[in-house]
Enzyme design. Structure first.
Site, PDB file in Angstrom:
ATOM      1  N   GLU A   1      -5.670  -8.445  -0.300  1.00 13.74           N
ATOM      2  CA  GLU A   1      -6.277  -8.195   1.015  1.00 13.74           C
ATOM      3  C   GLU A   1      -7.753  -7.912   0.813  1.00 13.74           C
ATOM      4  O   GLU A   1      -8.122  -7.121  -0.060  1.00 13.74           O
ATOM      5  CB  GLU A   1      -5.655  -6.977   1.711  1.00 13.74           C
ATOM      6  CG  GLU A   1      -4.271  -7.206   2.241  1.00 13.74           C
ATOM      7  CD  GLU A   1      -3.758  -6.047   3.080  1.00 13.74           C
ATOM      8  OE1 GLU A   1      -4.587  -5.359   3.713  1.00 13.74           O
ATOM      9  OE2 GLU A   1      -2.542  -5.840   3.086  1.00 13.74           O
TER      10      GLU A   1
ATOM     11  N   GLU B   1       0.823  -1.219   0.000  1.00 16.73           N
ATOM     12  CA  GLU B   1       0.000   0.000   0.000  1.00 16.73           C
ATOM     13  C   GLU B   1       0.852   1.262   0.000  1.00 16.73           C
ATOM     14  O   GLU B   1       0.752   2.116   0.887  1.00 16.73           O
ATOM     15  CB  GLU B   1      -0.939   0.001   1.201  1.00 16.73           C
ATOM     16  CG  GLU B   1      -2.014  -1.056   1.095  1.00 16.73           C
ATOM     17  CD  GLU B   1      -3.008  -1.045   2.249  1.00 16.73           C
ATOM     18  OE1 GLU B   1      -2.696  -0.438   3.285  1.00 16.73           O
ATOM     19  OE2 GLU B   1      -4.090  -1.628   2.101  1.00 16.73           O
TER      20      GLU B   1
HETATM   21  C1  BG6 Z   1      -4.437  -2.818   4.988  1.00 14.86           C
HETATM   22  C2  BG6 Z   1      -3.033  -3.085   5.486  1.00 14.86           C
HETATM   23  O1  BG6 Z   1      -4.625  -1.490   4.739  1.00 14.86           O
HETATM   24  O2  BG6 Z   1      -5.480  -3.074   5.843  1.00 14.86           O
HETATM   25  C3  BG6 Z   1      -2.928  -4.105   6.596  1.00 14.86           C
HETATM   26  O3  BG6 Z   1      -2.182  -3.465   4.427  1.00 14.86           O
HETATM   27  C4  BG6 Z   1      -4.062  -3.872   7.564  1.00 14.86           C
HETATM   28  O4  BG6 Z   1      -1.662  -4.006   7.189  1.00 14.86           O
HETATM   29  C5  BG6 Z   1      -5.372  -4.083   6.826  1.00 14.86           C
HETATM   30  O5  BG6 Z   1      -4.008  -4.629   8.721  1.00 14.86           O
HETATM   31  C6  BG6 Z   1      -6.601  -3.996   7.697  1.00 14.86           C
HETATM   32  O6  BG6 Z   1      -6.589  -2.795   8.369  1.00 14.86           O
HETATM   33  P1  BG6 Z   1      -6.734  -2.707   9.951  1.00 14.86           P
HETATM   34  O7  BG6 Z   1      -6.452  -1.300  10.235  1.00 14.86           O
HETATM   35  O8  BG6 Z   1      -8.115  -3.119  10.240  1.00 14.86           O
HETATM   36  O9  BG6 Z   1      -5.722  -3.635  10.513  1.00 14.86           O
END
Ligand code: BG6
Length: 479
Positions: free
Chosen positions: A377, A176
């Protein structure tokens, strides 16, 4: 039911800093993640490099994957994972980022992890830098704002490519990368952690510094791609961007234009550079209009043109709206906030759930780049509570994933070339934005809590069995 291609890479995703723990074990140095305190949805995480013993730094222990990787990987294998996305902690290999020689104990750890994955037939997908640059580089040179970081990163990237090229085929340079541009970023004293690559917290927010830091990462990424292509032609190197659709809230032409501009600056700028190899005209205009100076050097443009990626990956959790009407209700989100969409429901953290937005995003990305794509993701952060039987019955997560996977299948039917899908936080881990354990994503529950208590014991949630069926049937059985 839409069909997924043969050999589709189903799996899960993690990041070293959010789950390995063992933050100072076997020679590891402190990364930016290690100097950030815990928070929650209403309490921002603080960057506090003093490592105040009165404060809690959740990434220090993570879920202790460093010591439990064998049994954790066995659980992933039980679900049938074809791939596992993880990152290498830069600070295990080069503790301050500035050493000339790597730390052998750190390298040996990832040998063990990759061997274990391979022994289960799981293909590693490795992010070289996922929010875990050595904190010493921030302290010493303000992080990525300083061009010297390029050389330090390249030493690290070459080292891991040389060491693991026959164990790891799929690599991503930066996680990201567009998060480093978020206005709520870490250069404020209460900064969020995501995308934190320096500068030091006491310095004011400065867009020229932010864009220069991202530029230096572009150059580092291009050099990594070139090195890999030259030395290990069978490797595939991708980029990774956060992707949040910004729909126009009304059909007023001003809203439509605003939506396009936000999409360009937030979602496309970084992938345009990685995939097409040059700065788009819309950014040059934005820089000129806003007095932003990106420090470049001679030869950078040629490097960016030459070092473009082989495939494109992105994270997708939610969508947002934009409007010129300032009075409209706002909503939170994965770093970038926006205007509320009246047609969507949101998670407990205010992230608007939009499965069809994933189909839309995949089509947009495919039309724009015509490169193989991967959703690396996607998932739902939720408060999970084991029932009286000790099991987490996470039907809400199953519902979220089912609807997103269905839409992903629709995108494949639309003609999108999709390589795989790695669900975020396949095992519960520390949230990046809030530092909570309470914001859980996993198929595997970890008995660990926000104050650091818990046995660390792992257990299978209902979604574990559901995903196993999904993988077994190559996305056909989503019931
Ligand atoms: C993404 C990141 O933006 O979202 C991860 O690459 C992150 O590292 C994931 O954990 C989920 O976000 P959060 O803030 O709920 O952990």
């Amino acid at each position: 039911m839409a069909k997924f291609p043969e050999g589709f890479l189903w799996g899960g995703a993690t990041a070293a800093n959010q789950f390995e723990g063992a933050w100072d074990v076997d020679g590891k140095g402190a990364s930016v993640a290690d100097v950030v305190t815990g928070g929650d949805v209403n309490t921002p995480r603080m960057i506090d490099p003093s490592l105040d013993p009165a404060k809690y730094y959740p990434n220090h222990d993570g879920i202790d994957f460093y010591h439990t990787y064998e049994s954790d990987i066995a659980l992933m294998a039980e679900m049938g994972f074809k791939t596992f996305r993880m990152s290498i902690a830069w600070t295990r290999i080069f503790p301050t980022g500035m050493e000339e020689e790597p730390n052998e104990a750190g390298l040996a750890f990832y040998d063990r992890v990759f061997d274990c994955l391979r022994s289960h037939g799981i293909e590693p997908l490795v992010t070289i830098s996922h929010y875990e640059m050595p904190y010493a580089l921030v302290d010493e040179m303000n992080g990525w704002e300083d061009r010297r970081c390029i050389d330090h990163f390249i030493r690290y990237a070459k080292c891991v490519l040389d060491r693991y090229h026959d164990k790891v085929t799929y690599w991503l340079t930066f996680n990201e990368i567009n998060c480093g541009l978020a206005s709520g970023g870490a250069s404020t004293s209460t900064g969020t952690f995501k995308g934190y690559t320096g500068p030091r917290t006491e310095l004011p927010f400065d867009l020229s510094v932010r864009y220069t830091a991202v530029h230096n990462q572009f150059v580092a990424s291009a050099k990594t791609v070139l090195y890999a292509h030259e030395h290990y032609p069978k490797l595939k190197i991708g980029d990774m961007c956060i992707y949040v659709p910004y729909y126009y809230r009304t059909c007023a032409p001003d809203d439509i234009l605003l939506s396009q501009q936000v999409m360009q600056r937030v979602n496309y700028f970084t992938s345009d550079v990685h995939v097409r190899g040059y700065y788009p005209g819309y950014m040059k205009r934005y820089f000129a209009d806003n007095g932003i100076t990106v420090k470049m050097e001679e030869g950078d443009e040629e490097l960016l043109r030459a070092g473009t990626v082989d495939f494109c990956t992105f994270s997708y959790y939610m969508s947002n709206c934009v409007s010129c009407d300032e009075t409209l209700e706002k909503t939170g989100g994965n770093l970038f906030s926006g205007v509320k969409n009246p047609y969507l429901k949101a998670s407990d953290w205010g992230w608007q759930i939009d499965p069809k937005g994933l189909r839309w995003s995949l089509n947009e990305m495919w039309d724009r780049y015509q490169k193989p794509l991967m959703v690396v993701e996607n998932g739902m952060g939720a408060f999970d509570k084991p029932g009286d039987d000790g099991v987490v019955h996470d039907d809400y997560r199953i519902e979220y994933l089912r609807r997103h996977i269905q839409q992903m299948g629709e995108a494949v039917e639309d003609g999108v070339e999709l390589m795989g899908y790695t669900m975020w936080g396949c095992i519960d881990l520390v949230s990046a934005s809030t530092g909570e354990m309470a914001k859980r994503y996993g198929f595997i529950y970890v008995d660990k809590h926000d104050d650091g208590t818990g046995t660390g014991e792992r257990s299978r949630k209902d979604s574990f069995y559901w995903y196993k069926k999904c993988i077994e049937s190559n996305g056909q059985d989503l019931a």
